[in-house]
Design an enzyme around this catalytic site. Structure first.
Site, PDB file in Angstrom:
ATOM      1  N   ARG A  99     -12.202  -9.275  -3.999  1.00  0.00           N
ATOM      2  CA  ARG A  99     -11.735  -8.953  -2.642  1.00  0.00           C
ATOM      3  C   ARG A  99     -11.405  -7.473  -2.501  1.00  0.00           C
ATOM      4  O   ARG A  99     -10.780  -6.868  -3.354  1.00  0.00           O
ATOM      5  CB  ARG A  99     -10.506  -9.800  -2.314  1.00  0.00           C
ATOM      6  CG  ARG A  99      -9.902  -9.538  -0.925  1.00  0.00           C
ATOM      7  CD  ARG A  99      -8.730  -8.596  -0.977  1.00  0.00           C
ATOM      8  NE  ARG A  99      -8.081  -8.472   0.338  1.00  0.00           N
ATOM      9  CZ  ARG A  99      -7.120  -7.599   0.612  1.00  0.00           C
ATOM     10  NH1 ARG A  99      -6.708  -6.763  -0.314  1.00  0.00           N
ATOM     11  NH2 ARG A  99      -6.581  -7.548   1.825  1.00  0.00           N
ATOM     12  N   THR A 128       0.847  -1.189   0.000  1.00  0.00           N
ATOM     13  CA  THR A 128       0.000   0.000   0.000  1.00  0.00           C
ATOM     14  C   THR A 128       0.880   1.237   0.000  1.00  0.00           C
ATOM     15  O   THR A 128       2.041   1.170   0.359  1.00  0.00           O
ATOM     16  CB  THR A 128      -0.873   0.018   1.281  1.00  0.00           C
ATOM     17  OG1 THR A 128      -1.535  -1.233   1.429  1.00  0.00           O
ATOM     18  CG2 THR A 128      -1.916   1.111   1.239  1.00  0.00           C
ATOM     19  N   GLY A 158      -9.763  -4.785   0.456  1.00  0.00           N
ATOM     20  CA  GLY A 158      -9.046  -4.752   1.720  1.00  0.00           C
ATOM     21  C   GLY A 158      -9.438  -3.583   2.601  1.00  0.00           C
ATOM     22  O   GLY A 158     -10.519  -3.000   2.473  1.00  0.00           O
ATOM     23  N   ASP A 159      -8.529  -3.203   3.481  1.00  0.00           N
ATOM     24  CA  ASP A 159      -8.832  -2.188   4.493  1.00  0.00           C
ATOM     25  C   ASP A 159      -8.742  -0.757   3.987  1.00  0.00           C
ATOM     26  O   ASP A 159      -9.335   0.150   4.568  1.00  0.00           O
ATOM     27  CB  ASP A 159      -7.880  -2.342   5.687  1.00  0.00           C
ATOM     28  CG  ASP A 159      -6.424  -2.124   5.287  1.00  0.00           C
ATOM     29  OD1 ASP A 159      -5.952  -2.820   4.371  1.00  0.00           O
ATOM     30  OD2 ASP A 159      -5.759  -1.280   5.894  1.00  0.00           O
ATOM     31  N   THR A 210      -1.000   0.034   6.510  1.00  0.00           N
ATOM     32  CA  THR A 210      -0.520  -0.878   5.469  1.00  0.00           C
ATOM     33  C   THR A 210      -0.260  -2.243   6.082  1.00  0.00           C
ATOM     34  O   THR A 210       0.296  -2.337   7.175  1.00  0.00           O
ATOM     35  CB  THR A 210       0.764  -0.342   4.808  1.00  0.00           C
ATOM     36  OG1 THR A 210       1.286  -1.348   3.920  1.00  0.00           O
ATOM     37  CG2 THR A 210       1.833   0.034   5.818  1.00  0.00           C
ATOM     38  N   GLY A 221      -4.829  -6.625   5.196  1.00  0.00           N
ATOM     39  CA  GLY A 221      -6.043  -5.836   5.319  1.00  0.00           C
ATOM     40  C   GLY A 221      -7.171  -6.463   6.097  1.00  0.00           C
ATOM     41  O   GLY A 221      -7.927  -5.773   6.792  1.00  0.00           O
TER      42      GLY A 221
END
Length: 321
Positions: free
Chosen positions: A215, A187, A217-218, A238, A241
Site C-alpha cells: 500500500r 505523517t 498513501g498520498d 496528513t 491517505g
C-alpha cells in the site's frame, strides 16, 4: 481645482504617516501528523516531548530562513530532523506493516519550477526525504519505488541502513494492538516561503500501521499529499491517505486559489472541512501562500504543528482547541 489638489496632498501625507504594515519576508509551518489526538490520550510528559521536538524542528527551519536559505533546502532539512525523531511516524519512528516491516514514502516539491521528487515503499533509506530530493535533482523522473529507489539512493550517496534501524518498541507494540483493532496513520511535513518569495513543500511518512500488499498513501503522490507552486501555495497533508488521493487535496487547494481566486484560508477550509470532512477523510494540511500567509487546517481533534514567520509570530500546538 487647487482646493481639491491640496486636499489630495493632505490625505496622501496623512496616509504616509500612518503605521506601516510589516511585509512577511519568510514563513514556515510544520506538522507531525493529525488524527484522534486528545488530552485524555496523551499525558503531560509526552505533550512536552512533542512540543520540544516540534520547537527544535521549527528553530532549525527558522534559522535557515533568517540566513537566506532556499525554501527547498529548508523543507528538506526540517523533515530530516523530524525523520530522525522516533516520536513521529517517519524515518526512525515509522510504523510497521502487517508483515512487521517498515515501508516509507516521501516527497518534495519546488514551487519555482514545479520540479518534484518522490519515493515509495522503501525500508532501508535512513532519511527518505533526502532520497526524494535526489530523485528530483539527479534524475529525469518524479517517482521511484522499492528496491529501485534504494539502489538509486545508494548510488547518490544517501545513507542506507539495516531495517533494524527503524525498530522502536512503541511502534512494534502499536502494531500488536492494532492487529486487534483499527489501522492508524501519521505523517510529517514542512512548507516554506523563503526571502526570495519562493515556495516549497516536503512530506514523509511510515504510512499506516498494519498496512498490507504494498500500500502507498498520498504522501508521494504529487497533488494529493504534497504540492508547491509559486503562483499559489505550498501544501503538505496528513491524514487518511486514500481520501487525500481521491480528492487530490493539495492541488485542489492550489486550483481553488488559481481559478476561483479564493484566499488560501478559504480554499483550505473548503477542502478540509467541506469535501474531506463530508467523506470521512480525517486529517489536515499545513500551507503557505506567495505572500507568506500560513494556514494550519484540520477536521480532526488534533494535529502536531508549529509555525513561525519573519514578523515574530510563532507557535507550537497539538490539540484543535
Amino acid at each position: 481645482m487647487a482646493k481639491y489638489s491640496l486636499l489630495l496632498l493632505f490625505l496622501t501625507l496623512l496616509l504616509s504617516c500612518g503605521p506601516k504594515v510589516e511585509k512577511t519576508k519568510w514563513a514556515i509551518a510544520i506538522h507531525g501528523g493529525a488524527g484522534n489526538i486528545t488530552r485524555d490520550l496523551i499525558d503531560e510528559k509526552l505533550v512536552q516531548e512533542y512540543n520540544h521536538a516540534l520547537q527544535e524542528a521549527l528553530e532549525t527551519g527558522s534559522s535557515m530562513l533568517q540566513e537566506g536559505a532556499k525554501a527547498v533546502d529548508v523543507v528538506e532539512k526540517v523533515v530530516t530532523v523530524l525523520e530522525d525523531n522516533p516520536l513521529f511516524n517517519a524515518g526512525k519512528g515509522a510504523v510497521f506493516t502487517h508483515n512487521g516491516r517498515n515501508e516509507l514514502d516521501a516527497a518534495i516539491m519546488d514551487g519555482r519550477n514545479l520540479n518534484a521528487g518522490t519515493i515509495a515503499g522503501v525500508g532501508d533509506i535512513k532519511n527518505p526525504i533526502r532520497a526524494a530530493r535526489a530523485v528530483m535533482d539527479q534524475s529525469p523522473h518524479v517517482m521511484m519505488v522499492g528496491k529501485g529507489a534504494s539502489k538509486f539512493a545508494a548510488e547518490n550517496g544517501i545513507e542506507i541502513v539495516d531495517s533494524s534501524y527503524f525498530y522502536t518498541d512503541k511502534r512494534w507494540k502499536s502494531l500488536q494492538r492494532v492487529l486487534q483493532k483499527s489501522e492508524k496513520n501519521g505523517t510529517v511535513g514542512c512548507v516554506v516561503m523563503d526571502v526570495e518569495g519562493n515556495l516549497a513543500a516536503a512530506t514523509s511518512t511510515g504510512g499506516m500501521t498494519n498496512k498490507r500488499y504494498g500500500r502507498v498513501g498520498d504522501v508521494p503522490i504529487i497533488g494529493a499529499g504534497t504540492y508547491a507552486n509559486n503562483k499559489t501555495c505550498a501544501v503538505s497533508a496528513t491524514g487518511h491517505g486514500e481520501y487525500f488521493i481521491r480528492y487530490t487535496v493539495a492541488h485542489d487547494i492550489s486550483a481553488l486559489m488559481e481559478y476561483k481566486e479564493l484566499s488560501l484560508a478559504k480554499a483550505a477550509n473548503l477542502v478540509v472541512n467541506g469535501k474531506l470532512n463530508s467523506k470521512a477523510g480525517n486529517g489536515g494540511v499545513i500551507a503557505v501562500d506567495q505572500k507568506g500567509n500560513l494556514v494550519l487546517e484540520m477536521n480532526s481533534s488534533g494535529m502536531f504543528r508549529a509555525w513561525a514567520n519573519s514578523k515574530g509570530e510563532k507557535g507550537v500546538a497539538i490539540f484543535k482547541d
